[in-house]
Write a protein that holds these residues in place. Structure first.
Motif, mmCIF file in Angstrom:
data_model
loop_
_atom_site.group_PDB
_atom_site.id
_atom_site.type_symbol
_atom_site.label_atom_id
_atom_site.label_comp_id
_atom_site.label_asym_id
_atom_site.label_seq_id
_atom_site.Cartn_x
_atom_site.Cartn_y
_atom_site.Cartn_z
ATOM 1 N N SER A 1 52.052 -10.948 1.416
ATOM 2 C CA SER A 1 50.837 -11.731 1.186
ATOM 3 C C SER A 1 51.200 -13.109 0.654
ATOM 4 C CB SER A 1 49.930 -11.013 0.173
ATOM 5 O OG SER A 1 48.907 -11.875 -0.290
ATOM 6 N N ALA A 2 50.779 -14.144 1.351
ATOM 7 C CA ALA A 2 51.070 -15.508 0.902
ATOM 8 C C ALA A 2 50.399 -15.795 -0.437
ATOM 9 C CB ALA A 2 50.599 -16.521 1.949
ATOM 10 N N GLU A 3 49.246 -15.181 -0.706
ATOM 11 C CA GLU A 3 48.552 -15.396 -1.977
ATOM 12 C C GLU A 3 49.384 -14.882 -3.148
ATOM 13 O OE1 GLU A 3 47.169 -14.157 0.713
ATOM 14 O OE2 GLU A 3 45.683 -15.695 1.230
ATOM 15 N N VAL A 4 50.056 -13.751 -2.954
ATOM 16 C CA VAL A 4 50.910 -13.194 -4.004
ATOM 17 C C VAL A 4 52.082 -14.129 -4.271
ATOM 18 C CG1 VAL A 4 52.444 -11.294 -4.611
ATOM 19 C CG2 VAL A 4 50.244 -10.823 -3.508
ATOM 20 N N VAL A 5 52.734 -14.574 -3.216
ATOM 21 C CA VAL A 5 53.892 -15.449 -3.368
ATOM 22 C C VAL A 5 53.485 -16.792 -3.980
ATOM 23 C CG1 VAL A 5 55.877 -16.466 -2.198
ATOM 24 C CG2 VAL A 5 54.926 -14.318 -1.356
ATOM 25 N N ALA A 6 52.326 -17.296 -3.571
ATOM 26 C CA ALA A 6 51.843 -18.566 -4.117
ATOM 27 C C ALA A 6 51.589 -18.450 -5.618
ATOM 28 C CB ALA A 6 50.569 -18.999 -3.394
ATOM 29 N N GLU A 7 51.029 -17.330 -6.046
ATOM 30 C CA GLU A 7 50.776 -17.120 -7.472
ATOM 31 C C GLU A 7 52.094 -17.090 -8.243
ATOM 32 O OE1 GLU A 7 47.740 -16.852 -10.319
ATOM 33 O OE2 GLU A 7 47.585 -17.032 -8.143
ATOM 34 N N LEU A 8 53.095 -16.475 -7.663
ATOM 35 C CA LEU A 8 54.420 -16.470 -8.286
ATOM 36 C C LEU A 8 54.970 -17.889 -8.371
ATOM 37 C CD1 LEU A 8 56.774 -14.662 -9.354
ATOM 38 C CD2 LEU A 8 57.681 -14.691 -7.017
ATOM 39 N N GLY A 9 54.784 -18.662 -7.306
ATOM 40 C CA GLY A 9 55.270 -20.042 -7.299
ATOM 41 C C GLY A 9 54.629 -20.900 -8.372
ATOM 42 N N LEU A 10 53.379 -20.610 -8.707
ATOM 43 C CA LEU A 10 52.680 -21.374 -9.735
ATOM 44 C C LEU A 10 53.130 -20.996 -11.136
ATOM 45 C CD1 LEU A 10 50.435 -23.369 -10.545
ATOM 46 C CD2 LEU A 10 48.827 -21.453 -10.436
ATOM 47 N N HIS A 11 53.545 -19.732 -11.347
ATOM 48 C CA HIS A 11 53.772 -19.258 -12.705
ATOM 49 C C HIS A 11 55.223 -18.992 -13.094
ATOM 50 C CE1 HIS A 11 49.435 -18.325 -12.195
ATOM 51 N NE2 HIS A 11 49.397 -18.673 -13.459
ATOM 52 N N THR A 12 56.102 -18.788 -12.124
ATOM 53 C CA THR A 12 57.479 -18.477 -12.518
ATOM 54 C C THR A 12 58.159 -19.701 -13.131
ATOM 55 O OG1 THR A 12 59.590 -17.555 -11.775
ATOM 56 C CG2 THR A 12 58.475 -19.061 -10.271
ATOM 57 N N ASP A 13 59.115 -19.440 -14.034
ATOM 58 C CA ASP A 13 59.880 -20.546 -14.621
ATOM 59 C C ASP A 13 61.364 -20.458 -14.255
ATOM 60 O OD1 ASP A 13 60.620 -18.330 -16.065
ATOM 61 O OD2 ASP A 13 60.110 -19.139 -18.037
ATOM 62 N N ARG A 14 61.675 -19.681 -13.204
ATOM 63 C CA ARG A 14 63.059 -19.519 -12.770
ATOM 64 C C ARG A 14 63.396 -20.598 -11.733
ATOM 65 N NH1 ARG A 14 63.506 -13.975 -10.295
ATOM 66 N NH2 ARG A 14 65.724 -14.504 -10.255
ATOM 67 N N PRO A 15 64.270 -21.557 -12.075
ATOM 68 C CA PRO A 15 64.554 -22.690 -11.172
ATOM 69 C C PRO A 15 65.050 -22.266 -9.795
ATOM 70 C CG PRO A 15 65.420 -23.114 -13.372
ATOM 71 C CD PRO A 15 64.995 -21.675 -13.346
ATOM 72 N N GLU A 16 65.950 -21.262 -9.762
ATOM 73 C CA GLU A 16 66.511 -20.879 -8.461
ATOM 74 C C GLU A 16 65.451 -20.258 -7.562
ATOM 75 O OE1 GLU A 16 66.594 -17.249 -10.955
ATOM 76 O OE2 GLU A 16 67.020 -19.379 -11.284
ATOM 77 N N LEU A 17 64.528 -19.525 -8.158
ATOM 78 C CA LEU A 17 63.459 -18.930 -7.380
ATOM 79 C C LEU A 17 62.489 -20.003 -6.894
ATOM 80 C CD1 LEU A 17 62.060 -16.449 -6.267
ATOM 81 C CD2 LEU A 17 60.969 -16.115 -8.505
ATOM 82 N N LEU A 18 62.173 -20.971 -7.744
ATOM 83 C CA LEU A 18 61.292 -22.067 -7.345
ATOM 84 C C LEU A 18 61.901 -22.857 -6.194
ATOM 85 C CD1 LEU A 18 60.131 -23.229 -10.871
ATOM 86 C CD2 LEU A 18 58.624 -22.476 -9.017
ATOM 87 N N THR A 19 63.210 -23.040 -6.217
ATOM 88 C CA THR A 19 63.876 -23.775 -5.143
ATOM 89 C C THR A 19 63.710 -23.052 -3.812
ATOM 90 O OG1 THR A 19 65.491 -24.703 -6.673
ATOM 91 C CG2 THR A 19 66.086 -24.686 -4.342
ATOM 92 N N ARG A 20 63.842 -21.737 -3.839
ATOM 93 C CA ARG A 20 63.660 -20.972 -2.604
ATOM 94 C C ARG A 20 62.218 -21.003 -2.125
ATOM 95 N NH1 ARG A 20 64.637 -15.507 -3.290
ATOM 96 N NH2 ARG A 20 65.386 -15.639 -5.423
ATOM 97 N N LEU A 21 61.283 -20.864 -3.071
ATOM 98 C CA LEU A 21 59.874 -20.858 -2.694
ATOM 99 C C LEU A 21 59.413 -22.219 -2.191
ATOM 100 C CD1 LEU A 21 58.309 -18.695 -5.559
ATOM 101 C CD2 LEU A 21 58.942 -17.990 -3.238
ATOM 102 N N ALA A 22 60.070 -23.276 -2.623
ATOM 103 C CA ALA A 22 59.708 -24.617 -2.153
ATOM 104 C C ALA A 22 60.030 -24.798 -0.670
ATOM 105 C CB ALA A 22 60.445 -25.678 -2.970
#
Length: 453
Positions: A130-151
């Motif tokens: 679900s893109a909505e689930v992943v988007a919510e994670l992208g808004l709230h996570t503070d893990r730089p490596e994960l944010l880089t992948r989600l970007a």
């Protein structure tokens, strides 16, 4: 009795324990009543258990309030309650992996917003279908490596919320400024974590990007001045409240053709007092404590209180921490609007409040009734001297000094808000509370308290 009054009684701090038990029993078939009772600070463990069993919404609220713990919750049967505890940092970390596989995407989406997720859980959510689930994670996570992948996610919705995440690395936000989707660029432009120099280069981008850019607090001064030429008043209004703008731009915006822009400038925490005085005469600011007035020094407040312009004095009168001499001066002001702004000040004596009512009558009755120190006799006088402004009676209904007779009148008011305020007032006599509960919940006197059953 209207059900709305029963809900008001349910939050009354003076509700006797036996009547509280009766209302909890009544809440078995009344969700709104259960939610009202869940706000009470005096609930016992058994009362909390009964309310939590009533429905999920009530249990979620009890969990947020700290009245339910991990041992009280089955995450399989009540995942939303478990999520509430995880969101508060009081849930069992083992729940996270289980909830990340829940078949309901709403549960997974809510989980993605919880802080401090285990790395394994975050990875499961990042791979969610679900893109909505992943988007919510992208808004709230503070893990730089994960944010880089989600970007680099193929869905713009996910990249957009990564761009809005203030924990995203500056370099990543800079890269998102060049995203092919304008919604992504817009979020990155307004993110305070985006380097100002990089964001400034997008001043010629899409109008919605400029609108978001005008909220960025770290742009070069020249960029702010360039944005002030924007034809969209929304952009200029954002600038007027932006903490990063300089004094010359404040003066420029003070002459903006749109009153809304000038009004927003009055709310800027650093607007100079002389400019604020000018704004008070050209825009309708209303009865609100402005940030610059709240931060003013005693000498500044005294100077403003001596202004020849009533609209300036009215702004000062909204301050509830005034020096006594300034407060008393404003309470004695000949202008009704100024005196009305000063009347709710908690430092005023009964004699001063009476004098205010004598001078201005109904024009100031509501403001006097809102003063926490207003005596019972004065409140009774306002309530029985017609015509009584509806807002004045509503303020009296909620006042801790309201007398029994006046509260009875408020309970009978056709105005629902007045009646509810009276029903929830701890000054309401216990006999009146009992009568209200008996009317709404007949035939329950014989039921023993929860702790005896």
């Amino acid at each position: 009795m209207p059900s709305s009054l029963l809900y008001a009684v349910a939050v009354n701090p003076a509700l006797p324990p036996a009547l509280l038990d009766r209302l909890i029993h009544a809440a078995d078939t009344d969700q709104e009543l259960a939610e009202a009772l869940a706000d009470r600070p005096d609930l016992g463990p058994e009362q909390v258990r009964r309310l939590a069993e009533r429905d999920g919404h009530t249990a979620v609220w009890l969990a947020h309030r700290g009245l339910l713990g991990a041992a009280d919750v089955d995450p399989v049967a009540r995942p939303l309650v478990a999520l509430a505890l995880l969101d508060e940092g009081r849930g069992d970390p083992a729940w996270a992996r289980r909830l990340a596989r829940d078949p309901d995407p709403y549960v997974r989406e809510r989980l993605a917003a919880c802080p401090g997720l285990p790395a394994e859980t975050a990875e499961l959510l990042a791979a969610d279908g679900s893109a909505e689930v992943v988007a919510e994670l992208g808004l709230h996570t503070d893990r730089p490596e994960l944010l880089t992948r989600l970007a680099a996610h193929p869905r713009a919705e996910v990249r957009r919320w990564v761009a809005a995440n203030e924990a995203a690395p500056p370099g990543l936000l800079t890269a998102l400024l060049t995203d092919g989707d304008v919604r992504v660029r817009r979020q990155a432009a307004g993110n305070p974590g985006t380097p100002g120099a990089a964001a400034a280069r997008h001043v010629v981008d899409h109008p919605t990007v400029r609108r978001q850019l005008s909220e960025h607090p770290g742009l070069p001064a020249a960029t702010y001045h360039r944005l002030a030429d924007d034809r969209t008043s929304w952009v200029r209004g954002n600038l007027a409240e932006n903490p990063g703008i300089d004094l010359p731009l404040m003066h420029r915006l003070a002459s903006d053709e749109e009153e809304g822009v000038r009004r927003r400038l009055a709310h800027h925490p650093a607007v100079p007092l002389d400019l604020l005085e000018r704004l008070a005469t050209v825009v309708r600011i209303g009865p609100v404590l402005l940030p610059r007035i709240a931060a003013a020094e005693p000498a500044e407040l005294a100077r403003l209180a001596g202004s020849s312009e009533p609209r300036v004095r009215m702004l000062v009168a909204q301050h509830r921490g005034l020096p006594a001499t300034v407060r008393d001066r404003l309470a004695a002001d000949p202008d009704a609007a100024v005196a009305k702004s000063a009347a709710p000040h908690p430092g005023l004596a009964s004699e001063q409040l009476t004098a205010l009512l004598d001078r201005f009558g109904g024009k100031i009755a509501t403001a006097v009734a809102a003063n926490p120190g207003a005596p019972t006799a004065l409140l009774d006088r306002i309530a029985t001297t017609g015509p009584v402004p509806a807002k004045a009676l509503r303020a009296i209904a909620a006042h801790p000094h309201a007398g029994p007779g006046t509260l009875a009148r408020c309970l009978a008011s056709p105005d629902r808000r007045t009646a509810r305020a009276a029903a929830s007032n701890p000054a309401l006599p216990v006999e009146a509370i009992e009568a209200l509960v008996r009317t709404a919940c007949p035939g329950r006197e014989e039921r023993p308290p929860l702790e005896d059953r």
